[in-house]
Design a protein around this motif. Structure first.
Motif, PDB file in Angstrom:
ATOM      1  N   GLU A 178       0.806  -1.208   0.150  1.00  0.00           N
ATOM      2  CA  GLU A 178      -0.009  -0.239   0.102  1.00  0.00           C
ATOM      3  C   GLU A 178       0.902   1.281  -0.038  1.00  0.00           C
ATOM      4  O   GLU A 178       1.923   1.418   0.748  1.00  0.00           O
ATOM      5  CB  GLU A 178      -0.834  -0.023   1.097  1.00  0.00           C
ATOM      6  N   ARG A 179       0.353   2.325  -0.757  1.00  0.00           N
ATOM      7  CA  ARG A 179       1.027   3.683  -0.750  1.00  0.00           C
ATOM      8  C   ARG A 179       0.054   4.551  -0.656  1.00  0.00           C
ATOM      9  O   ARG A 179      -1.065   4.721  -1.022  1.00  0.00           O
ATOM     10  CB  ARG A 179       1.762   3.775  -2.186  1.00  0.00           C
ATOM     11  N   LEU A 213       7.752   4.863  -1.001  1.00  0.00           N
ATOM     12  CA  LEU A 213       6.445   5.127  -0.742  1.00  0.00           C
ATOM     13  C   LEU A 213       5.782   6.529  -0.763  1.00  0.00           C
ATOM     14  O   LEU A 213       4.978   6.889  -0.522  1.00  0.00           O
ATOM     15  CB  LEU A 213       6.369   4.884   1.094  1.00  0.00           C
ATOM     16  N   GLY A 214       6.985   7.312  -1.361  1.00  0.00           N
ATOM     17  CA  GLY A 214       6.240   8.719  -1.830  1.00  0.00           C
ATOM     18  C   GLY A 214       6.522   9.594  -0.873  1.00  0.00           C
ATOM     19  O   GLY A 214       6.293  10.924  -0.827  1.00  0.00           O
ATOM     20  N   VAL A 298       8.344  -2.364   4.229  1.00  0.00           N
ATOM     21  CA  VAL A 298       7.508  -1.481   3.286  1.00  0.00           C
ATOM     22  C   VAL A 298       6.136  -1.709   3.574  1.00  0.00           C
ATOM     23  O   VAL A 298       5.555  -0.694   3.469  1.00  0.00           O
ATOM     24  CB  VAL A 298       7.937  -1.872   1.819  1.00  0.00           C
ATOM     25  N   GLY A 302       3.770   1.172   4.619  1.00  0.00           N
ATOM     26  CA  GLY A 302       3.129   1.556   3.723  1.00  0.00           C
ATOM     27  C   GLY A 302       1.509   1.595   4.513  1.00  0.00           C
ATOM     28  O   GLY A 302       0.954   2.582   4.117  1.00  0.00           O
ATOM     29  N   THR A 306      -0.747   4.961   5.263  1.00  0.00           N
ATOM     30  CA  THR A 306      -2.031   5.049   4.628  1.00  0.00           C
ATOM     31  C   THR A 306      -3.052   5.143   5.611  1.00  0.00           C
ATOM     32  O   THR A 306      -4.157   5.849   5.596  1.00  0.00           O
ATOM     33  CB  THR A 306      -2.429   3.602   3.912  1.00  0.00           C
ATOM     34  N   ARG A 311      -5.247   6.365   1.365  1.00  0.00           N
ATOM     35  CA  ARG A 311      -4.459   5.345   0.538  1.00  0.00           C
ATOM     36  C   ARG A 311      -4.487   5.798  -1.076  1.00  0.00           C
ATOM     37  O   ARG A 311      -5.151   6.484  -1.635  1.00  0.00           O
ATOM     38  CB  ARG A 311      -5.591   4.128   0.557  1.00  0.00           C
ATOM     39  N   LYS A 312      -3.350   5.225  -1.758  1.00  0.00           N
ATOM     40  CA  LYS A 312      -3.195   5.236  -3.052  1.00  0.00           C
ATOM     41  C   LYS A 312      -3.477   4.084  -3.771  1.00  0.00           C
ATOM     42  O   LYS A 312      -2.563   2.886  -3.281  1.00  0.00           O
ATOM     43  CB  LYS A 312      -1.689   5.892  -3.163  1.00  0.00           C
ATOM     44  N   ASN A 314      -2.608   0.878  -6.182  1.00  0.00           N
ATOM     45  CA  ASN A 314      -1.602   0.517  -6.859  1.00  0.00           C
ATOM     46  C   ASN A 314      -1.809   0.035  -8.060  1.00  0.00           C
ATOM     47  O   ASN A 314      -2.914  -0.525  -8.532  1.00  0.00           O
ATOM     48  CB  ASN A 314      -0.619  -0.806  -5.966  1.00  0.00           C
TER      49      ASN A 314
END
Length: 315
Positions: A178-179, A213-214, A298, A302, A306, A311-312, A314
């Motif tokens: 998750e990102r 993860l940005g 990760v 992530g 989130t 949430r982004k 994927n």
């Protein structure tokens, strides 16, 4: 690290002989090892993930509970020492291969140098992430290096297909992690200590995970894997989130709960944005260095980001 399979005509597959260079040291491995020793937990877990428990003469230096799926096999391997075994204890296990992800395993007070072990006919593999010569350490810890190391170990033991399967699963999980969406946050990774905290710099695995993860590593400009921090500087940078390494060894500020207690009680740390807003993410201490657990870190960070920021989806 370049792995070259030595061959005599078409006999490579039959002999399993291998020659490789590990952190600048050439290693000759005449046959797949039968009595390997893993000098610390992360090395042991890579070997166990490759199904090599039956070829291990010993393990050492467990820092966290073993991964549940590996615990039954780990229990079959003799424990040589609570921390690093000394040279005498190591050689008493009659190893034909030694593996560590930490250079400290080969300190004089531990197993001794890899060069000396090689003279005794015991090849010793060291992760590229912690070479004795720091000039040989890659500028950044990357997942591709972890995957390459797993492939190296699998090839040395003649189980390369297992290694490929392990790496393929790790790649799948890495893609699926998750990102958060539209993340705008500074993250600090806090490993240990209270008065002088160990904080992740820009070159280690935490920095790689943060970028993946940005998010932004609050100490990305520090050209070290880990550095000694001070709370005045941390307050000046004021991270939005703090990732806490949960260590089980029992030292000052080791466990995640001990870190939280300190952060909430210290007059400087208590004013941090992350502390005031209870923005903590906890990961096992053994997952913050390159290892089989790195993808788990990760996933956990992530999910934590989130939870905190949204949430982004994927691809």
């Amino acid at each position: 690290m370049l792995l070259l399979i030595t061959a005599c005509g078409s006999g490579t597959a039959a002999t399993g002989a291998a020659r490789l260079t590990s952190c600048g040291l050439p290693l000759d491995i005449p046959a797949p090892p039968r009595r390997a020793v893993a000098m610390e937990q992360n090395a042991a877990e890579i070997m166990l993930s490759l199904g090599l428990a039956g070829r291990m003469a010993g393990s050492a230096y467990r820092t966290d509970p073993v991964l549940p799926e590996l615990a039954p096999d780990y229990a079959k391997v003799p424990v040589l020492s609570a921390q690093y075994p000394g040279r005498e204890a190591l050689l008493a296990a009659k190893p034909d291969f030694v593996y560590s992800m930490r250079a400290s395993a080969f300190a004089p007070e531990a197993a001794g140098s890899r060069q000396d072990l090689a003279k005794l006919g015991v090849p010793a593999y060291l992760s590229a992430n912690d070479c004795e010569d720091h000039a040989l350490i890659p500028a950044r810890a990357e997942f591709e290096a972890i995957f390459k190391e797993i492939d190296d170990i699998a090839t040395v033991f003649g189980v390369r297909e297992r290694g490929q399967a392990v790496v393929a699963d790790l790649r799948r999980r890495l893609r699926a992690a998750e990102r958060p969406e539209h993340l705008d946050a500074d993250v600090m990774w806090y490993y240990s200590g209270t008065r002088t905290p160990a904080i992740a710099g820009g070159t280690g695995l935490p920095g790689t995970i943060t970028r993946l993860l940005g998010a932004r590593n609050a100490f990305a400009d520090v050209d070290k894997q880990w550095a000694e921090g001070n709370w005045e500087e941390i307050a000046a940078r004021d991270p939005d989130v703090i990732v806490l390494a949960d260590l089980t060894r029992g030292g000052d500020g080791d466990s995640a709960e001990a870190k939280k207690r300190f952060l909430r009680s210290d007059p400087v740390a208590a004013r941090l944005t992350a502390v005031r807003n209870d923005r903590f993410i906890v990961v096992p201490g053994s997952s913050v260095d390159p290892s089989i657990r790195a993808v788990t870190a990760v996933e956990q960070v992530g999910r934590g980001l989130t939870r905190l920021f949204g949430r982004k989806e994927n691809a």
